[in-house]
Design a protein around this motif. Structure first.
Motif, PDB file in Angstrom:
ATOM      1  N   UNK A   1       0.830  -1.203   0.000  1.00  0.00           N
ATOM      2  CA  UNK A   1       0.000   0.000   0.000  1.00  0.00           C
ATOM      3  C   UNK A   1       0.865   1.254   0.000  1.00  0.00           C
ATOM      4  N   UNK A   2       2.075   1.139  -0.541  1.00  0.00           N
ATOM      5  CA  UNK A   2       2.965   2.293  -0.632  1.00  0.00           C
ATOM      6  C   UNK A   2       2.323   3.388  -1.490  1.00  0.00           C
ATOM      7  N   UNK A   3       2.600   4.648  -1.144  1.00  0.00           N
ATOM      8  CA  UNK A   3       3.581   5.138  -0.175  1.00  0.00           C
ATOM      9  C   UNK A   3       3.056   5.297   1.254  1.00  0.00           C
ATOM     10  N   UNK A   4       1.847   4.817   1.546  1.00  0.00           N
ATOM     11  CA  UNK A   4       1.300   4.928   2.899  1.00  0.00           C
ATOM     12  C   UNK A   4       1.683   3.715   3.742  1.00  0.00           C
ATOM     13  N   UNK A   5       1.464   3.831   5.034  1.00  0.00           N
ATOM     14  CA  UNK A   5       1.607   2.759   6.020  1.00  0.00           C
ATOM     15  C   UNK A   5       2.924   1.994   5.891  1.00  0.00           C
ATOM     16  N   UNK A   6       4.057   2.621   6.211  1.00  0.00           N
ATOM     17  CA  UNK A   6       5.322   1.888   6.186  1.00  0.00           C
ATOM     18  C   UNK A   6       5.381   0.889   7.337  1.00  0.00           C
ATOM     19  N   UNK A   7       6.236  -0.123   7.237  1.00  0.00           N
ATOM     20  CA  UNK A   7       6.422  -1.031   8.376  1.00  0.00           C
ATOM     21  C   UNK A   7       6.888  -0.269   9.621  1.00  0.00           C
ATOM     22  N   UNK A   8       6.703  -0.896  10.770  1.00  0.00           N
ATOM     23  CA  UNK A   8       7.028  -0.227  12.038  1.00  0.00           C
ATOM     24  C   UNK A   8       8.482   0.235  12.075  1.00  0.00           C
TER      25      UNK A   8
END
Length: 255
Positions: free
Chosen positions: A204-211
């Motif tokens: 779902x890039x560029x949103x919600x990067x891994x922690x």
């Protein structure tokens, strides 16, 4: 080998970095990327990207955030895009009933535009890429009434019961980087109980990067971190999970 089943590589925040992003993704083991539309204004650029990069597989649709201005002319343009460019799905489409969002289209308008896209997907024998926020039960009811049986609810965040209803209809569940955040324990507990044959990986890039990338733009090359987190939850080797989720995406999108 992994497939990123949902990545907005055309997002303006990426500028013109698509070649670099694709090269880095391939180096990380991501061999194919599904790029869904959101705003109808995205469609021409998506068409150009699909013609330019073999790694990208595009979907055309009207996101619920952009339903307010959508009409029959917009839907006619959607048909034209599918005829002019190979499409692996209709989407991103669906319902979003978050009242905090400004200029949100009324529920009736969203449902009308979503229904038209469900019908188009059935007519064209294409799967659906579905966005659902605070609307999962309504989305499921519409899919059931329309006898829709192919697609994925991307970035799934619902309950076990909601996931099972979708799977019973024939749909897949999109797994994004939310599972890398310890606060998402309810989602993690749900995913553990779902059949791996119905799971897709997505950045779902560029949103919600891994922690581990909090505060950064998300990129498809980070998909292995989602794979590793899910493999740990399911207690299966990452290579086995990569093979299965790749098989799932290939089957759904005909890649």
């Amino acid at each position: 080998m992994m497939i990123d089943s949902h990545c907005h590589l055309n997002d303006l925040r990426f500028g013109s970095q698509q070649q670099q992003l694709i090269d880095h993704a391939i180096a990380a083991g991501v061999t194919a990327i599904v790029v869904p539309a959101a705003d109808p204004a995205d469609w021409p650029l998506l068409g150009q990207l699909s013609d330019r990069f073999d790694t990208l597989h595009t979907a055309f649709g009207i996101h619920p955030w952009y339903c307010a201005d959508a009409n029959q002319t917009t839907l006619g343009r959607l048909r034209q895009m599918i005829e002019q460019h190979p499409a692996v799905a209709i989407g991103e489409c669906g319902l979003d009933f978050d009242r905090r969002r400004l200029q949100q289209a009324p529920a009736e308008q969203q449902q009308h535009i979503f229904q038209q896209q469900i019908d188009l997907a059935r007519e064209r024998q294409l799967p659906l890429i579905i966005h659902s926020h605070k609307s999962l039960d309504q989305v499921t009811r519409m899919l059931r009434r329309a006898n829709a049986s192919r697609g994925v609810v991307h970035r799934f965040s619902g309950s076990l019961q909601q996931a099972q209803r979708l799977i019973d209809l024939g749909f897949y569940i999109g797994v994004a980087a939310a599972i890398t955040y310890p606060a998402q324990q309810r989602l993690r507990d749900t995913l553990v109980q779902l059949p791996v044959e119905r799971l897709l990986l997505e950045s779902d890039a560029p949103d919600l990067p891994p922690a581990s990338r909090r505060g950064q733009l998300n990129r498809p090359e980070y998909l292995p971190e989602i794979l590793a987190s899910l493999a740990g939850l399911l207690q299966v080797p990452a290579a086995v999970l990569a093979e299965q989720t790749t098989r799932n995406s290939t089957a759904l999108f005909g890649l």
